[in-house]
Design a protein around this motif. Structure first.
Motif, short mmCIF file in Angstrom:
data_model
loop_
_atom_site.label_atom_id
_atom_site.label_comp_id
_atom_site.label_asym_id
_atom_site.label_seq_id
_atom_site.Cartn_x
_atom_site.Cartn_y
_atom_site.Cartn_z
N MET A 1 0.83 -1.20 0.00
CA MET A 1 0.00 0.00 0.00
C MET A 1 0.87 1.25 0.00
O MET A 1 0.61 2.21 -0.73
CB MET A 1 -0.91 -0.02 1.23
CG MET A 1 -1.88 1.12 1.30
SD MET A 1 -2.88 1.02 2.78
CE MET A 1 -4.19 -0.04 2.25
N ASN B 1 -3.77 2.16 -8.49
CA ASN B 1 -4.17 0.77 -8.71
C ASN B 1 -3.45 -0.17 -7.77
O ASN B 1 -4.05 -1.09 -7.22
CB ASN B 1 -3.89 0.37 -10.16
CG ASN B 1 -5.10 0.60 -11.04
OD1 ASN B 1 -6.14 1.02 -10.55
ND2 ASN B 1 -4.95 0.33 -12.31
N VAL B 2 -2.13 0.05 -7.60
CA VAL B 2 -1.37 -0.78 -6.66
C VAL B 2 -1.95 -0.65 -5.26
O VAL B 2 -2.14 -1.64 -4.54
CB VAL B 2 0.12 -0.37 -6.68
CG1 VAL B 2 0.89 -1.11 -5.61
CG2 VAL B 2 0.73 -0.65 -8.04
N VAL C 1 -5.17 -2.68 -5.02
CA VAL C 1 -4.94 -4.13 -4.94
C VAL C 1 -4.48 -4.52 -3.54
O VAL C 1 -4.84 -5.58 -3.03
CB VAL C 1 -3.92 -4.56 -6.02
CG1 VAL C 1 -3.47 -5.98 -5.78
CG2 VAL C 1 -4.55 -4.46 -7.39
N PHE D 1 -7.51 -5.04 -1.52
CA PHE D 1 -8.13 -6.32 -1.85
C PHE D 1 -7.41 -7.45 -1.12
O PHE D 1 -8.04 -8.34 -0.53
CB PHE D 1 -8.07 -6.61 -3.35
CG PHE D 1 -8.69 -5.56 -4.22
CD1 PHE D 1 -9.59 -4.66 -3.71
CD2 PHE D 1 -8.36 -5.49 -5.56
CE1 PHE D 1 -10.15 -3.69 -4.52
CE2 PHE D 1 -8.92 -4.53 -6.38
CZ PHE D 1 -9.81 -3.63 -5.85
N LEU D 2 -6.07 -7.41 -1.16
CA LEU D 2 -5.28 -8.48 -0.52
C LEU D 2 -5.56 -8.50 0.97
O LEU D 2 -5.64 -9.58 1.57
CB LEU D 2 -3.79 -8.26 -0.77
CG LEU D 2 -3.29 -8.72 -2.14
CD1 LEU D 2 -1.84 -8.32 -2.30
CD2 LEU D 2 -3.42 -10.22 -2.26
#
Lengths: 128, 152
Positions: free
Chosen positions: A19, A40-41, A44, A47-48
């Motif tokens: 993050m 975007n990173v 994600v 999400f993880l």
């Protein structure tokens, strides 16, 4: 605060590192589209975080097979399915904004955009 | 850069499979690695890809990122360990979904059952978000009309 504690929670540390990499890209890059890649990173990594909270060690994917099994938590999966779709929608909007900015100002460079903005402000002050 | 982003999405889809979230992995591979690559390449084709070198120092962004990371780690210190079955997240509604899906919905995939039935309104809202985003993109890009029509 022993070594086992840090090993047992390794998913969280991985998420924080990922993050903050995304956050650093957003803050440090000049190019607007590169900033969107950084966002975007960042997304994600969220999400993880959710999926890793839903994981149960020894569990399987939550699909009923008729056998009694230990399932991972399906709820975070549902939430993240929704979140992925929302993420692609916001990315599409951000990219089209970038295209529009490039059309209007001829640059996608943050420093260049700030310089143009200052020039417009100076002009409007002089014309008054 | 965009292709690297796509590879990153594919790798994270692999991680989702490893953590039992197969449906999420499908979606991430299709959307994150596929569709968003197309979007990024299209945006780069319509604009420019050169970046002027960063003039200001990188120390301040690094400092902000590290500080935020430290705060996040502090907030996560009391989170339950990875993979534990008795974490609070697994005790509230998830057991209900797991035990009642077969009788109430009758589909084997619990994620689909929750997505389409138990939390159908969330999915309706998601469809609304996609619709709004589609309209927004069309308005921003002027519906593909040539320049000068309806635009200053």
């Amino acid at each position: 605060m022993d070594k086992n504690f840090f090993l047992a929670n390794y998913n969280y540390w991985a998420v924080v590192v990922l993050m903050m990499s995304g956050f650093y890209v957003v803050l440090s890059r000049n190019h607007l589209i590169k900033k969107i890649v950084g966002l975007n990173v960042f997304q994600v990594s969220v999400f993880l975080l959710y999926i890793s909270v839903g994981k149960i060690i020894g569990g399987t994917a939550p699909i009923l097979t008729g056998k009694p099994e230990l399932f991972s938590n399906p709820l975070p999966h549902v939430l993240i399915l929704t979140a992925i779709v929302v993420a692609i929608s916001t990315t599409a909007i951000a990219l089209s904004l970038a295209v529009r900015i490039h059309e209007a100002f001829g640059t996608l460079d943050e420093a260049g955009l700030i310089a143009i903005e200052h020039a417009i402000e100076r002009e409007s002050v002089q014309s008054q | 850069m965009s292709v690297l982003g796509s590879v990153f999405s594919l790798l994270s889809a692999g991680l989702f499979v490893a953590m039992d979230a197969v449906d999420v992995a499908f979606t991430e591979a299709a959307v994150g690695a596929g569709v968003s690559l197309v979007f990024f390449l299209a945006a780069l084709a319509l604009t420019e890809h050169e970046e002027t070198p960063v003039t200001r120092g990188n120390v301040f962004p690094l400092l902000v990122a590290v500080l935020t990371g430290v705060l996040l780690i502090y907030g996560l210190l009391e989170a339950p360990p990875f993979g534990s079955a008795d974490a609070p997240a697994h005790l509230h509604v998830a057991p209900e979904y797991l035990s009642k899906t077969e009788a109430q919905i009758g589909v084997p995939n619990i994620v689909s059952a929750v997505l389409a039935s138990y939390r159908g309104f969330d999915t309706l809202g998601e469809a609304g978000v996609i619709f709004t985003a589609g309209i927004g993109v069309l308005l921003l890009l002027n519906g593909g009309l040539p320049k000068g029509k309806g635009r200053e």
